[in-house]
Enzyme design. Structure first.
Site, PDB file in Angstrom:
ATOM      1  CG  ASP A 170       4.806   3.326  -7.790  1.00  0.00           C
ATOM      2  OD1 ASP A 170       4.028   2.609  -7.146  1.00  0.00           O
ATOM      3  OD2 ASP A 170       5.599   4.129  -7.267  1.00  0.00           O
TER       4      ASP A 170
ATOM      5  CG  HIS B 235       2.791   7.594  -4.541  1.00  0.00           C
ATOM      6  ND1 HIS B 235       2.683   7.503  -5.902  1.00  0.00           N
ATOM      7  CD2 HIS B 235       3.710   6.654  -4.169  1.00  0.00           C
ATOM      8  CE1 HIS B 235       3.495   6.538  -6.344  1.00  0.00           C
ATOM      9  NE2 HIS B 235       4.133   6.012  -5.309  1.00  0.00           N
TER      10      HIS B 235
ATOM     11  CG  HIS C 168       8.385   6.793  -4.026  1.00  0.00           C
ATOM     12  ND1 HIS C 168       8.889   6.382  -5.232  1.00  0.00           N
ATOM     13  CD2 HIS C 168       7.199   6.149  -3.876  1.00  0.00           C
ATOM     14  CE1 HIS C 168       8.046   5.532  -5.791  1.00  0.00           C
ATOM     15  NE2 HIS C 168       7.011   5.368  -4.982  1.00  0.00           N
ATOM     16  CD  GLU C 169       5.184   5.783  -0.394  1.00  0.00           C
ATOM     17  OE1 GLU C 169       3.971   5.967  -0.621  1.00  0.00           O
ATOM     18  OE2 GLU C 169       5.843   4.888  -0.955  1.00  0.00           O
TER      19      GLU C 169
END
Ligand code: ZN
Length: 361
Positions: free
Chosen positions: A208, A136, A132-133
């Protein structure tokens, strides 16, 4: 206060953080004539405030308040004082004789993102957060119009399980349509990366999605950046003040409401597709970055760049001194990513509200 009495020699000063709901009677000539807007300090102001707050503190040689001012956009004087005090506590706790730049940066992280805490997470959950990170961080590094990532971590902080932290190069007062679209793509990239990395999507992306939808709604309903064109929809001067977000009162027809929803959906869909194409095109880099995060937990800008360039990570340790020299530039990468991508003309719009996108995603 009636405006006719000759009360000369009397000066009345008042302050408010809601100038939008003041009774017009107060603002008539002869009453509160002069308005002084006290905004948050700019980078120069922050440096000067830091100098004052640090005068009686033992600072190490390596401390560069100019750099620290650049790393603290949007902070008020009280926030900056907090950064210096918290850094002094951190230094004292570790028996440092002086406050180092690293203490100040850790203190800044603590104030912006919350303090680190221990959570017992399964390996599978850590892997999901790492993907997930990485989503980003990769999109933040590759989308030319938005801010590059400063650091990305899978150490839980505050309410978040992981954080990608981006800082603007300089204070920003205008947000272009291209910036907004890039920001939405970056927000949605977390969930896109989960799907690519672990084959499913998770509820962690809820915040988000909420922020991306809010930004898209502002673009359509207030900033003339959707297909509906320049229309101010939804009266924002409601009496209710929910957090930092003013509530919108609906003042348009159902027919327009359908168009607004479609417009918002179009912006979100095209941004998600953009995130998808960026991440699938460099899927091997995505896997490398997730693995690196699982191993080191925190990566800094230069390490993100190295991973994207297919180079091995150099130093997993946090750089002791954060200067402009040891901070690698992502401009080259962004330039590379720009080719082949559809060019979008930035359409700046006056911006009066606080930025919706907080630094951490
Ligand atoms: Zn996220």
């Amino acid at each position: 206060m009636d405006g006719f009495e000759p009360n000369s020699g009397v000066v009345l000063i008042a302050a408010t953080n809601r100038p939008d709901v003041l009774d017009p009677a107060l603002l008539r000539p002869g009453r509160f004539d002069r308005h002084v807007t006290v905004d948050r300090p700019d980078v120069k102001g922050r440096e000067q405030i830091l100098q004052i707050k640090a005068t009686d503190k033992p600072l190490a040689e390596c401390v560069d308040l100019k750099t620290l001012a650049r790393l603290t956009p949007g902070m008020s004087g009280a926030d900056l004082e907090n950064v210096v005090n918290e850094a002094a506590l951190l230094a004292a706790r570790e028996d440092h004789k002086q406050i180092t730049m690293s203490d100040l940066e850790r203190s800044r992280d603590r104030i912006v993102m919350g303090s680190e805490h221990q959570l017992i997470m399964s390996e599978e959950e850590r892997r999901t957060v790492a993907y997930h990170e990485s989503g980003h961080a990769m999109t933040a590094a590759l989308i030319p119009e938005i801010d590059s990532p400063h650091s990305v971590t899978i150490i839980p902080r505050g309410q978040a399980l992981g954080i990608t932290y981006a800082i603007p190069e300089e204070d920003q007062y205008l947000y272009s349509e291209a910036w907004c679209r890039g920001q939405i793509a970056c927000l949605l990239a977390g969930q896109v990366a989960e799907r690519l990395g672990v084959g499913d999507t998770f509820n962690g992306a809820g915040d988000d999605i909420k922020r991306a939808t809010e930004l898209a709604r502002h673009m359509v309903c207030g900033w003339g950046m959707g297909e509906l064109g320049p229309l101010a929809l939804g009266n924002q001067e409601g009496e209710v003040f929910l957090g930092r977000e003013l509530t919108r009162k609906r003042d348009y027809s159902n027919k327009t409401a359908v168009k607004v929803d479609e417009d918002i959906r179009r912006i979100l869909d095209s941004s998600r597709q953009r995130a998808e194409s960026i991440l699938t095109e460099r899927e091997d880099a995505l896997h490398r970055m997730a693995e690196a995060l699982l191993e080191h937990e925190t990566l800094y800008r230069d390490q993100v760049v190295r991973l994207l360039e297919g180079k091995p990570l150099e130093s997993p340790a946090r750089p002791e001194v954060h200067t402009e020299e040891n901070e690698m530039d992502t401009a080259g990468l962004k330039e590379e990513a720009r080719t082949g991508e559809e060019e979008k003309t930035p359409a700046p719009a006056p911006f009066k509200e606080p930025p919706l996108a907080a630094p951490g995603v």
